[in-house]
Design an enzyme around this catalytic site. Structure first.
Site, short mmCIF file in Angstrom:
data_model
loop_
_atom_site.label_atom_id
_atom_site.label_comp_id
_atom_site.label_asym_id
_atom_site.label_seq_id
_atom_site.Cartn_x
_atom_site.Cartn_y
_atom_site.Cartn_z
N HIS A 72 0.92 1.08 19.35
CA HIS A 72 -0.19 2.02 19.49
C HIS A 72 -1.49 1.27 19.30
CE1 HIS A 72 1.96 6.13 18.66
NE2 HIS A 72 2.51 5.43 19.64
N TYR A 200 -4.46 13.09 14.04
CA TYR A 200 -4.89 13.50 12.71
C TYR A 200 -5.82 14.70 12.88
CZ TYR A 200 -3.02 9.26 10.53
OH TYR A 200 -2.18 8.27 10.07
N PRO A 293 0.19 9.49 1.65
CA PRO A 293 0.62 8.99 2.96
C PRO A 293 -0.44 9.07 4.05
CG PRO A 293 1.60 11.14 2.52
CD PRO A 293 0.91 10.73 1.26
N LYS A 297 -0.12 3.56 4.10
CA LYS A 297 -0.18 2.26 3.45
C LYS A 297 1.02 1.91 2.57
CE LYS A 297 -3.83 1.03 5.38
NZ LYS A 297 -3.53 0.25 6.56
N TYR A 385 -7.17 0.89 8.71
CA TYR A 385 -5.92 1.48 9.18
C TYR A 385 -4.99 0.41 9.75
CZ TYR A 385 -2.96 5.15 11.20
OH TYR A 385 -1.90 5.97 11.50
#
Length: 391
Positions: A72, A200, A293, A297, A385
């Site tokens: 991704h 998200y 979550p 990480k 991220y």
């Protein structure tokens, strides 16, 4: 029994550490209290940072990940009925990989056993002794008998409830924690993902996340009160609420529905134990730290920990240099606290907080718009991220 490094826990951290040590000619024994089937079936995280993908490739355990994983290059933010894509590749030159922790564990178990590695399943560690000496040992039970594993070093990769963290002397250990009044109701569903990248979603009803495990299996989450019983949510209620939180204005996007095969509530909390080393006992992964979550990480931190530890042990056994071992806790904790902050930031930004009012929600929307509109703000999210190379 005698070995150089005693490893407690056959999760991804313990197994990868054993494999990395094997590649350097350093022997180890892994003690795992569960059976192999349990280790290979428990559902956990599924997003792997760029640097951890490279770590697995360099370790020679990425063949199946490279065949079956889903690369991704970004994520989609949804808020206020709008969608905005963050292009990680454009912002940072890095991407991520979707490949379930379950599959990493299967790959590592298979590789350790193929290399004649010692992985003892259903071996319960009952005590870690003499960690302040050069000859620590681990007492354990296996196949109905008690035994002792003598070693030079103990690596506790046995999770939050394991014996490793509990062995740290109370006069030495410091803990820092934060609990959230909500959790995630997570589901696995036999349906193709409704998106090409993770979504998200910030919504007045609460946060939602659309992820995937493969081209045929979707993984989705709903923010719910911390004391939620998953049995209280029917399949229809789950899908309807997910559709509400992912809804876009002026769009024909549709959430695909399918049979739910698993559902559970994950608590949301932050936790850090310091130090991550005392004497010849070293903590890694959830034994030392837990993150919400939201920032994805947990798995990545655990594998970064054992990469540092393997490098330090290689220096110790290769040249006798203990500098990296002495620095392990401080070095690992720098990344841990960076990840803790990022996870806290993402959680605060995207969730509906029970004690918040409309003023707080407007601040969240302002910040989300800032990320969508300003490349510098988007880069901050993307860098953290996808994983910072060094902290």
């Amino acid at each position: 029994m005698r070995t150089s490094v005693a490893i407690i826990g056959a999760g991804p951290a313990g197994l990868l550490l054993s494999h990395l040590l094997h590649q350097q000619g350093i022997d180890s024994v892994v003690l795992e209290r569960r059976d192999r089937a349990y280790c290979e079936q428990r559902q956990r995280a599924g997003m792997i940072e760029h640097g951890v993908v490279e770590l697995l490739r360099n370790a020679g355990v990425s063949d199946r990940m490279d065949r079956e994983g889903l690369p991704h290059d970004g994520i989609e933010l949804r808020f206020d009925g709008r969608s905005h894509r963050l292009d990680f590749r454009e912002l940072t030159g890095r991407g991520v990989m979707i490949y379930a922790q379950t599959e990493i564990v299967k790959d590592l178990i298979g590789r350790r056993l193929a290399d004649a590695g010692q992985v003892l399943f259903e071996a319960q560690a009952t005590a870690i002794e003499d960690i302040e000496t050069d000859h620590p040992r681990v007492r354990f039970t296996h196949e109905g008998t008690e035994d002792v594993l003598e070693c030079d070093v103990v690596a506790a990769c046995d999770g939050f409830h394991g014996i490793g963290r509990a062995t740290l002397p109370s006069a030495v250990a410091r803990t820092f924690e934060k609990s959230y009044p909500f959790g995630w109701l997570g589901i696995l569903a036999n349906v193709a993902p409704s998106c090409e990248e993770l979504i998200y979603a910030h919504h007045t009803n609460g946060f939602a996340l659309h992820s995937m495990r493969s081209d045929e299996v979707s993984r989705l989450y709903l923010q719910v009160p911390a004391d939620t019983d998953p049995a209280d949510w029917s399949e229809k209620q789950i899908w309807d609420e997910l559709a509400t939180r992912f809804e876009l204005h002026n769009s024909d996007w549709t959430l695909q529905r399918g049979p739910i095969t698993d559902k559970a509530v994950t608590p949301m909390r932050s936790f850090v134990t310091e130090p991550m080393r005392h004497g010849q006992l070293f903590l890694a992964g959830d034994a030392a730290h837990i993150v919400p979550p939201t920032g994805a990480k947990g798995l990545n931190l655990a594998l970064r920990d054992v990469s540092l530890l393997a490098e330090a042990l290689t220096a110790r056994y290769g040249s006798g240099d203990t500098t990296l071992l002495d620095e392990y806790s401080d070095t690992a904790l720098r990344r841990v606290w960076r990840a803790e902050h990022f996870s806290y930031w993402m959680t605060s930004l995207l969730h509906a907080h029970p004690e918040s009012d409309e003023f707080d929600r407007r601040l969240q929307l302002s910040h989300l718009n800032h990320i969508a509109d300003r490349p510098a703000a988007a880069t901050h999210l993307a860098e953290n991220y996808t994983g910072l190379p060094r902290v």
